[in-house]
Enzyme design. Structure first.
Site, PDB file in Angstrom:
ATOM      1  N   HIS A  19      52.833  41.446  43.829  1.00 29.89           N
ATOM      2  CA  HIS A  19      51.570  42.138  44.086  1.00 29.89           C
ATOM      3  C   HIS A  19      51.163  42.065  45.555  1.00 29.89           C
ATOM      4  CE1 HIS A  19      49.004  44.384  41.545  1.00 29.89           C
ATOM      5  NE2 HIS A  19      48.140  43.475  41.174  1.00 29.89           N
ATOM      6  N   ASP A  91      52.141  47.741  46.130  1.00 35.00           N
ATOM      7  CA  ASP A  91      53.272  47.593  45.226  1.00 35.00           C
ATOM      8  C   ASP A  91      53.238  48.669  44.144  1.00 35.00           C
ATOM      9  OD1 ASP A  91      52.011  45.917  42.561  1.00 35.00           O
ATOM     10  OD2 ASP A  91      50.888  45.815  44.431  1.00 35.00           O
TER      11      ASP A  91
END
Length: 187
Positions: A19, A91
């Protein structure tokens, strides 16, 4: 002024997780641009680099991923930055590690950080660089997956993507995003 925003979560426990590739790209940019130390404002860490092309702000929202817009919206208002002058790095589960996709608009695609940005900016029309992290295998929950670290095999791919995303951002400083998008999406 142009603003480059990397999405991630603050704190040591989130470093090097899937992340946080947006934060990694900002760190790479800060190093390449020889940026001054980060400052804090509006629940974010940021720095401003003076370049021949103009000022460039590098931003890491410190609100946690799901509230990223709470940092970015006020910073954009305070510094009077237009939507067309931002790039968001984040991401993406739908891209394999090693893949990048540059876009000028689009939905959040289930990404809570992007949902927050779209809500706070009132538009989904802004430049973005999606960094592939792949999907979890074997029934792993998405929330656990995005907070996990990359495997040894994935590490070189992630490092390459962080490098490429930083290079794309630097190219954008003096070229239209559409041109950068065409160059990097085909690579």
């Amino acid at each position: 002024m142009k603003m480059i925003i990397g999405l991630g979560n603050p704190g040591k426990q989130y470093e090097k997780t899937r992340h946080n590739v947006g934060f990694e790209a900002i760190d790479e940019l800060a190093e390449r641009l020889n940026a001054p130390a980060m400052q804090s404002k509006f629940n974010g860490a940021y720095t401003i680099v003076h370049r021949p092309e103009g000022k460039v702000m590098l931003v890491k929202p410190l609100t946690y991923m799901n509230l990223s817009g709470e940092c970015v919206g006020p910073l954009m208002d305070y510094y009077d930055v237009d939507l067309e002058d931002i790039v968001v790095l984040y991401d993406d589960l739908d891209l394999a590690p090693g893949k990048l996709r540059l876009r000028q608009k689009g939905s959040a695609g289930g990404h809570n950080g992007m949902k927050s940005l779209i809500a706070h900016l009132g538009s989904d029309t802004f430049n973005r660089i999606r960094i592939g992290i792949g999907r979890p295998l074997g029934g792993m929950k998405v929330s656990d997956y995005v907070l996990s670290t990359f495997s040894k095999d994935e590490q070189p791919l992630i490092e390459e993507m962080v490098q490429k995303s930083a290079s794309a951002c630097i190219a954008w400083l003096d070229s239209p995003f559409l041109e950068v998008m065409n160059n990097y999406n085909g690579a």
